[in-house]
Design an enzyme around this catalytic site. Structure first.
Site, PDB file in Angstrom:
ATOM      1  N   LYS A 102       7.835 -18.413 -71.796  1.00  0.00           N
ATOM      2  CA  LYS A 102       7.730 -17.837 -70.448  1.00  0.00           C
ATOM      3  C   LYS A 102       6.487 -18.415 -69.786  1.00  0.00           C
ATOM      4  CE  LYS A 102       7.506 -13.711 -67.673  1.00  0.00           C
ATOM      5  NZ  LYS A 102       7.565 -12.267 -67.561  1.00  0.00           N
ATOM      6  N   ARG A 152       7.671 -10.080 -57.398  1.00  0.00           N
ATOM      7  CA  ARG A 152       6.548  -9.160 -57.187  1.00  0.00           C
ATOM      8  C   ARG A 152       6.902  -8.170 -56.086  1.00  0.00           C
ATOM      9  NH1 ARG A 152       2.499 -12.716 -59.666  1.00  0.00           N
ATOM     10  NH2 ARG A 152       3.647 -13.091 -61.589  1.00  0.00           N
ATOM     11  N   TYR A 154      20.699 -13.654 -60.427  1.00  0.00           N
ATOM     12  CA  TYR A 154      20.968 -12.622 -59.418  1.00  0.00           C
ATOM     13  C   TYR A 154      22.318 -12.843 -58.750  1.00  0.00           C
ATOM     14  CZ  TYR A 154      16.124 -11.582 -60.382  1.00  0.00           C
ATOM     15  OH  TYR A 154      14.965 -11.240 -61.040  1.00  0.00           O
ATOM     16  N   LYS A 167      12.225 -19.241 -69.529  1.00  0.00           N
ATOM     17  CA  LYS A 167      12.053 -18.723 -68.176  1.00  0.00           C
ATOM     18  C   LYS A 167      10.845 -19.365 -67.527  1.00  0.00           C
ATOM     19  CE  LYS A 167      11.159 -14.294 -66.069  1.00  0.00           C
ATOM     20  NZ  LYS A 167      10.867 -12.914 -66.288  1.00  0.00           N
ATOM     21  N   SER A 179      13.608 -15.162 -59.638  1.00  0.00           N
ATOM     22  CA  SER A 179      13.647 -14.785 -58.218  1.00  0.00           C
ATOM     23  C   SER A 179      13.372 -15.958 -57.280  1.00  0.00           C
ATOM     24  CB  SER A 179      12.639 -13.657 -57.976  1.00  0.00           C
ATOM     25  OG  SER A 179      11.341 -14.054 -58.392  1.00  0.00           O
TER      26      SER A 179
HETATM   27  C1  PBG Z   1       7.496  -9.229 -66.201  1.00  0.00           C
HETATM   28  C2  PBG Z   1       8.628  -9.977 -65.606  1.00  0.00           C
HETATM   29  C3  PBG Z   1       8.578 -10.843 -64.509  1.00  0.00           C
HETATM   30  C4  PBG Z   1       9.879 -11.285 -64.305  1.00  0.00           C
HETATM   31  C5  PBG Z   1      10.691 -10.687 -65.247  1.00  0.00           C
HETATM   32  N1  PBG Z   1       9.885  -9.887 -66.063  1.00  0.00           N
HETATM   33  C6  PBG Z   1       7.464 -11.187 -63.612  1.00  0.00           C
HETATM   34  C7  PBG Z   1       6.281 -11.891 -64.101  1.00  0.00           C
HETATM   35  O1  PBG Z   1       6.182 -12.273 -65.254  1.00  0.00           O
HETATM   36  O2  PBG Z   1       5.367 -12.050 -63.303  1.00  0.00           O
HETATM   37  C8  PBG Z   1      10.275 -12.250 -63.231  1.00  0.00           C
HETATM   38  C9  PBG Z   1      11.724 -12.310 -62.898  1.00  0.00           C
HETATM   39  C10 PBG Z   1      11.990 -13.056 -61.650  1.00  0.00           C
HETATM   40  O3  PBG Z   1      11.078 -13.640 -61.025  1.00  0.00           O
HETATM   41  O4  PBG Z   1      13.165 -13.077 -61.245  1.00  0.00           O
HETATM   42  N2  PBG Z   1       7.857  -7.887 -66.429  1.00  0.00           N
END
Ligand code: PBG
Length: 330
Positions: A204, A214, A321, A256, A282
């Protein structure tokens, strides 16, 4: 006889691209609804779904509309749903207490969805503190304001238990704390949840493409997550994360974001014997929607191309999504 073709006689790859039927027949990869997992947000205390401006078409669900979205996903043939809870601001605190409250929004939503779809859809939950902390970090902070790895693990163990008690099939630890998979496995096993699986966020990266998320979870984060999420410059580091997650008991592993990390995905997919997921995040969603809204790209083709590319790189499962929409078209 003369010819202008400069290749070897008989070697014309274009022959296999002549008709749609031919192209369909020789396609090496195809998407299936069961490849897809729908990430979904549920917000506490709202009576109408709240649109997420940076993710046109995606909303923060009410408890009620979440149940409907789960049913729609199921009817479209989607394999699973990944749930994210959005508590009321007043519920946020330094320890992310709402994340371990059996009546916290995520736990309530898990119960709702489980009651609605039972075992028909694989119900997954984000196991992380950032949605619940007032500082917005994925863990608890030490006296100097740094994310405290081991204190966070204790919180994750508790989260695993309450999410499993609520009826989730799979937990998805996304906080990138060292040792999180092992601690969560122990917590699940000790509380009678041996059959709850762990989808580890293995690779990640600290990505700019999380931006719209966010807003989606109403995050209060100031600063960044670079002390726990990975540097996009690194590939070998992901192999180390992978080895640790597998040793600690990950049932499935995830990469991811998806599109900026296809090399990571391909390398991991080649080297494991567990299912591999990719999360089209996202910002990946937002960039296609934004370009399409401007008429700069063909939305439907772009969506299919990104998803097919992720599958070609080696993903068995794709969190997107667009899951329900795409599954309906397949
Ligand atoms: C953290 C988490 C995030 C996402 C999924 N789990 C955000 C981050 O790590 O800042 C992001 C998913 C997305 O951007 O679609 N709980």
């Amino acid at each position: 006889m003369s010819t202008t073709y400069g290749g070897f006689p008989g070697t014309r790859p274009r022959r296999l691209r002549t008709t749609p039927a031919m192209r369909r027949m020789v396609a090496e990869h195809r998407l299936h609804p069961a490849d897809l997992i729908l990430p979904a947000f549920v917000r506490e205390g709202v009576s109408e779904p709240v649109p997420i401006s940076a993710m046109p078409g995606v909303v923060q669900h009410t408890r009620d509309t979440l149940r409907k979205a789960a049913v729609e996903a199921l009817e479209a043939g989607v394999a699973g749903i990944m749930l994210f809870g959005v508590p009321e601001d007043a519920e946020k605190d330094a320890l992310g207490t709402a994340g371990t409250d059996p009546d916290g929004i995520l736990q309530v939503a898990i119960r709702d969805v489980r009651a609605e779809v039972g075992d028909e859809l694989v119900i997954m939950s984000d196991l992380c503190l950032d949605e619940y902390t007032d500082h917005g970090h994925c863990g608890v902070l030490d006296a100097e304001g740094r994310v405290d790895n081991d204190a966070t693990l204790e919180r994750y163990a508790e989260m695993a238990q309450v999410q499993a008690d609520a009826g989730v099939h799979v937990v998805g630890p996304s906080g990138m704390m060292d040792g999180q998979v092992g601690v969560i496995r122990d917590a699940l096993d000790q509380t009678g949840h041996e059959n709850v699986s762990i989808l580890a966020y293995t690779a990640k990266y600290a990505s700019a493409f999380y931006g719209p998320f966010r807003e989606a979870v109403g995050s209060s984060l100031k600063g960044d997550r670079k002390t726990y999420q990975q540097d996009p410059a690194n590939l070998r580091e992901s192999m180390r994360e992978l080895a640790l997650d597998l040793e600690e008991g990950a049932d499935m592993v995830m990469v991811k974001p998806a599109l900026p990390c296809l090399d990571v995905l391909a390398k991991i997919a080649e080297s494991v014997d567990v299912p591999v997921a990719a999360y089209q995040i996202s910002g990946e969603y937002a960039m296609v929607e934004a370009a399409a809204a401007n008429g700069w790209i063909d939305r439907d083709r772009a969506i299919m191309e990104t998803l097919t590319g992720v599958k070609r790189a080696g993903a068995n499962m794709i969190l997107t999504y667009w899951a329900t929409e795409v599954a309906r078209q397949l």
